[in-house]
Design a protein around this motif. Structure first.
Motif, PDB file in Angstrom:
ATOM      1  N   PRO A 259      21.589   5.013 -30.740  1.00  0.00           N
ATOM      2  CA  PRO A 259      21.597   4.390 -31.792  1.00  0.00           C
ATOM      3  C   PRO A 259      20.092   3.495 -31.953  1.00  0.00           C
ATOM      4  N   THR A 260      19.761   3.331 -30.800  1.00  0.00           N
ATOM      5  CA  THR A 260      18.208   2.561 -30.409  1.00  0.00           C
ATOM      6  C   THR A 260      17.428   3.525 -29.624  1.00  0.00           C
ATOM      7  N   PRO A 261      16.239   3.674 -29.604  1.00  0.00           N
ATOM      8  CA  PRO A 261      15.182   4.237 -28.920  1.00  0.00           C
ATOM      9  C   PRO A 261      15.488   3.921 -27.334  1.00  0.00           C
ATOM     10  N   ARG A 262      15.703   5.053 -26.658  1.00  0.00           N
ATOM     11  CA  ARG A 262      16.005   5.171 -25.399  1.00  0.00           C
ATOM     12  C   ARG A 262      14.659   5.749 -24.728  1.00  0.00           C
ATOM     13  N   LYS A 263      14.277   5.251 -23.082  1.00  0.00           N
ATOM     14  CA  LYS A 263      13.311   5.747 -22.379  1.00  0.00           C
ATOM     15  C   LYS A 263      13.842   7.248 -21.985  1.00  0.00           C
ATOM     16  N   LYS A 264      12.631   8.045 -21.887  1.00  0.00           N
ATOM     17  CA  LYS A 264      12.631   9.274 -21.187  1.00  0.00           C
ATOM     18  C   LYS A 264      12.577   9.133 -19.642  1.00  0.00           C
ATOM     19  N   ARG A 265      12.971  10.358 -18.960  1.00  0.00           N
ATOM     20  CA  ARG A 265      12.946  10.195 -17.686  1.00  0.00           C
ATOM     21  C   ARG A 265      11.001  10.578 -17.377  1.00  0.00           C
ATOM     22  N   SER A 266      10.923   9.442 -16.532  1.00  0.00           N
ATOM     23  CA  SER A 266       9.221   9.787 -16.349  1.00  0.00           C
ATOM     24  C   SER A 266       9.040  11.072 -15.199  1.00  0.00           C
ATOM     25  N   LEU A 267       7.962  11.613 -15.688  1.00  0.00           N
ATOM     26  CA  LEU A 267       7.467  12.723 -14.388  1.00  0.00           C
ATOM     27  C   LEU A 267       6.067  12.759 -14.336  1.00  0.00           C
ATOM     28  N   CYS A 268       5.701  12.924 -13.135  1.00  0.00           N
ATOM     29  CA  CYS A 268       4.280  12.908 -12.799  1.00  0.00           C
ATOM     30  C   CYS A 268       3.898  14.418 -12.684  1.00  0.00           C
ATOM     31  N   ASN A 288      15.828  13.813 -20.368  1.00  0.00           N
ATOM     32  CA  ASN A 288      16.984  12.919 -20.931  1.00  0.00           C
ATOM     33  C   ASN A 288      17.519  11.746 -19.884  1.00  0.00           C
ATOM     34  N   ALA A 289      17.736  10.740 -20.069  1.00  0.00           N
ATOM     35  CA  ALA A 289      17.809   9.750 -19.241  1.00  0.00           C
ATOM     36  C   ALA A 289      19.097   8.974 -19.447  1.00  0.00           C
ATOM     37  N   THR A 290      19.644   9.412 -20.756  1.00  0.00           N
ATOM     38  CA  THR A 290      20.706   8.505 -21.372  1.00  0.00           C
ATOM     39  C   THR A 290      22.024   9.462 -21.189  1.00  0.00           C
TER      40      THR A 290
END
Length: 307
Positions: A259-268, A288-290
């Motif tokens: 429903p609201t913007p969610r953060k992605k899983r960060s990668l280096c 995806n981190a949700t």
């Protein structure tokens, strides 16, 4: 597999950056290109096919790099492969050293000069003129929380005539139908304002020599921001390597994700221009981190060029 070059000529400014609205970069990485193509593939009903060929390595793309007229530019290699070149990089006047630091890209036809230590850093920096960045001030007229209009800044980049971006496509997958759709949608940010629209041509005459594990020589340079799979990330992979790591994160731009913007899983990721003595393939990672939400893919496969 066949290698093709896709040249983009922009009809409007572009907005590339690293999450800030005020950014005004002029290039983008392979993940941005793949994401744009994947969105068009979802519309066309062929997203599963695109994902499958990308994960298997039957289709790969490079980052987007600048061109000026017929001259193609590639990332400046992060290591010199000859002792003479290494000594030359440290010697010379201060103008040359400053130009060396300022240059992000070098002409592809001057790679030999760079590796031998005879590259003209000052001259090439002066000749590199493909456009200009800008910053526009706009006003948010939404007054749900305030009676005062709120200004904000939008960055962008406008290419000069005969300049634009190109990227390489390797494999048998026909990218032309998706590129046709994408040329009208645009690439990058602020597309609702008309940014990022382009025309394109696909050319078979690619002057850059790509390599894979079977033809890997002493040194090779990444042409795409990439991340090894867990089984590929070993101590031996990093021996002798010269690289720069870039952190990639951000928010998911999908109304069906949450429903609201969610953060992605960060990668280096290893940045394009990184030089290795051993190759890796990389992958298309689910970032995806949700919990319970649909997958969110980040393209991080490696494309290699001999240096």
């Amino acid at each position: 597999m066949a290698t093709q070059m896709v040249k983009l000529t922009f009809q409007a400014p572009v907005h590339f950056g690293d999450g800030r609205l005020s950014d005004g970069e002029y290039t983008c990485d392979a993940a941005t290109l793949f994401s744009a193509l994947f969105i068009e593939a979802l519309k066309a009903g062929c997203a599963d096919e695109l994902l499958a060929v990308a994960k298997s390595g039957e289709f790969s793309i490079s980052d987007a790099f600048p061109y000026i007229g017929e001259r193609l530019y590639i990332p400046k290699p992060m290591a010199c492969v000859s002792e003479h070149a290494a000594n030359s990089a440290e010697s010379g006047d201060s103008r040359a050293r400053k130009a060396n630091k300022a240059l992000k890209y070098i002409p592809a036809d001057k790679l030999g000069d760079f590796l031998s230590g005879s590259f003209d850093f000052v001259g090439e920096l002066e000749r590199f003129n493909n456009g200009a960045s800008f910053l526009r001030t706009k006003v948010n007229l939404t007054r749900s929380t305030s009676e005062d209009a709120e200004p904000y800044h939008v960055g962008g980049y406008r290419f000069t005539p005969e300049c634009g971006l190109f990227f390489l496509v390797d494999g048998a997958y026909d990218v032309r139908p998706l590129m046709e759709q994408l040329s009208y949608s645009g690439i990058g940010g602020k597309r609702s304002s008309g940014y990022g629209r382009f025309t394109f041509e696909i050319r078979e005459d690619v002057p850059l020599r790509l390599v894979d594990e079977s033809s890997f020589g002493k040194w090779a340079m990444l042409l795409s921001s990439a991340l090894p799979r867990e089984d590929e990330l070993t101590d031996s992979l990093l021996e002798g390597a010269r690289y720069h790591l870039v952190r990639k994160g951000g928010f998911v731009q999908s109304t069906s994700h949450a429903p609201t913007p969610r953060k992605k899983r960060s990668l280096c990721l290893f940045a394009s221009g990184s030089v290795f003595e051993r190759c890796f393939e990389g992958d298309v990672f689910d970032v995806n981190a949700t919990p319970g939400a649909h997958p969110v893919y980040r393209y991080a496969r490696a494309m290699w060029m001999e240096v």
